[in-house]
Design an enzyme around this catalytic site. Structure first.
Site, PDB file in Angstrom:
ATOM      1  N   GLY A 132       0.709  -1.203   0.162  1.00  0.00           N
ATOM      2  CA  GLY A 132       0.024  -0.089  -0.037  1.00  0.00           C
ATOM      3  C   GLY A 132       0.878   1.262  -0.053  1.00  0.00           C
ATOM      4  O   GLY A 132       2.105   0.896  -0.126  1.00  0.00           O
ATOM      5  N   GLY A 170       0.071   1.586   7.198  1.00  0.00           N
ATOM      6  CA  GLY A 170      -0.102   0.812   8.291  1.00  0.00           C
ATOM      7  C   GLY A 170       0.773  -0.395   7.849  1.00  0.00           C
ATOM      8  O   GLY A 170       0.485  -1.557   8.667  1.00  0.00           O
ATOM      9  N   LYS A 171       1.571  -0.608   6.963  1.00  0.00           N
ATOM     10  CA  LYS A 171       2.364  -1.793   6.556  1.00  0.00           C
ATOM     11  C   LYS A 171       3.091  -2.400   7.380  1.00  0.00           C
ATOM     12  O   LYS A 171       3.191  -3.554   8.071  1.00  0.00           O
ATOM     13  CB  LYS A 171       3.136  -1.625   5.209  1.00  0.00           C
ATOM     14  CG  LYS A 171       2.197  -1.313   4.069  1.00  0.00           C
ATOM     15  CD  LYS A 171       2.953  -0.786   2.757  1.00  0.00           C
ATOM     16  CE  LYS A 171       4.135   0.339   3.070  1.00  0.00           C
ATOM     17  NZ  LYS A 171       3.399   1.691   3.219  1.00  0.00           N
ATOM     18  N   SER A 172       4.044  -1.568   7.951  1.00  0.00           N
ATOM     19  CA  SER A 172       4.978  -2.148   9.084  1.00  0.00           C
ATOM     20  C   SER A 172       4.290  -2.645  10.401  1.00  0.00           C
ATOM     21  O   SER A 172       4.475  -3.583  10.920  1.00  0.00           O
ATOM     22  CB  SER A 172       5.959  -1.026   9.560  1.00  0.00           C
ATOM     23  OG  SER A 172       6.803  -0.719   8.566  1.00  0.00           O
ATOM     24  N   ASP A 231      10.529  -5.943   6.082  1.00  0.00           N
ATOM     25  CA  ASP A 231       9.870  -5.024   5.921  1.00  0.00           C
ATOM     26  C   ASP A 231      10.795  -4.063   5.015  1.00  0.00           C
ATOM     27  O   ASP A 231      11.950  -4.110   4.677  1.00  0.00           O
ATOM     28  CB  ASP A 231      10.092  -4.223   7.450  1.00  0.00           C
ATOM     29  CG  ASP A 231       9.176  -2.978   7.541  1.00  0.00           C
ATOM     30  OD1 ASP A 231       7.873  -3.150   6.791  1.00  0.00           O
ATOM     31  OD2 ASP A 231       9.276  -1.936   8.003  1.00  0.00           O
ATOM     32  N   GLU A 232       9.967  -2.781   4.409  1.00  0.00           N
ATOM     33  CA  GLU A 232      10.502  -1.977   3.437  1.00  0.00           C
ATOM     34  C   GLU A 232      11.120  -2.799   2.407  1.00  0.00           C
ATOM     35  O   GLU A 232      12.362  -2.451   1.793  1.00  0.00           O
ATOM     36  CB  GLU A 232      11.488  -0.919   3.878  1.00  0.00           C
ATOM     37  CG  GLU A 232      10.952  -0.146   5.222  1.00  0.00           C
ATOM     38  CD  GLU A 232       9.698   0.697   4.603  1.00  0.00           C
ATOM     39  OE1 GLU A 232       9.773   0.899   3.469  1.00  0.00           O
ATOM     40  OE2 GLU A 232       9.240   1.571   5.537  1.00  0.00           O
ATOM     41  N   ALA A 233      10.486  -3.760   1.907  1.00  0.00           N
ATOM     42  CA  ALA A 233      11.030  -4.774   0.866  1.00  0.00           C
ATOM     43  C   ALA A 233      11.557  -3.830  -0.395  1.00  0.00           C
ATOM     44  O   ALA A 233      12.154  -4.513  -1.314  1.00  0.00           O
ATOM     45  CB  ALA A 233      10.309  -5.716   0.519  1.00  0.00           C
TER      46      ALA A 233
END
Length: 178
Positions: free
Chosen positions: A9, A14-16, A82-84
């Site tokens: 998104g 709110g991904k993390s 995270d933060e791929a």
């Protein structure tokens, strides 16, 4: 056989936080996991994933996605990234190797950059995923669901610019200007 789960998104969706929520469930279920992030993302912490809301979880920062294959321990059931979007073209082969080894791989990152094109390897990872959760933020102009990341015009124009509210806003399609 393992599987790939993608959480994507725009910025501020709110991904993390969702990734950490799933990892907290893994803790309750006593499923060993390892969490990684790109070393380039040191906005809030060098060795933690930190949400914009302030939630934190210890992680291993790495320069290159390929190193994960060597770092993942045998008893690890879940590998979280995270933060791929900041990892290069080695991300997908690394993930596929981990999945082949029976790992559940959770990937969180931006699906699109601020120009609206797939960000890094995220498009390829999403194409191979068993599940995709696309989150929405709140448009900073009108308050509707935001699906895009808008980059302010007064900052660096390279694709990768690590930042937060100083450079970016969440926008709905109507208020997003590529």
């Amino acid at each position: 056989m393992g599987k790939i789960e993608v959480i994507c998104g725009p910025m501020f969706s709110g991904k993390s936080e969702e990734l950490m929520r799933r990892l907290n469930r893994a803790l309750i279920a006593k499923r060993p996991f390892q969490l990684y992030k790109p070393a380039a993302d040191s906005r809030y912490s060098k060795d933690e994933v930190v949400s914009h809301a302030g939630k934190k979880m210890k992680c291993t920062p790495i320069q290159d996605a390929g190193i994960m294959v060597e770092l993942v321990e045998k008893e690890t059931k879940i590998v979280a990234i995270d933060e791929a979007q900041f990892f290069g073209p080695g991300l997908l082969p690394t993930i596929l190797s981990l999945v082949g080894a029976g790992k559940r791989v959770m990937v969180a990152g931006l699906d699109m950059d601020s120009d609206g094109v797939p960000f890094g390897s995220m498009g390829s990872v999403m194409a191979m995923a068993e599940s995709i959760t696309k989150l929405r933020a709140v448009c900073e102009v009108c308050g509707e669901d935001a699906t895009h990341t808008y980059r302010r015009k007064d900052c660096d124009t390279s694709q990768i610019l690590v930042g937060e509210k100083d450079f970016y806003e969440a926008r709905c399609r109507a208020h997003w200007i590529p």
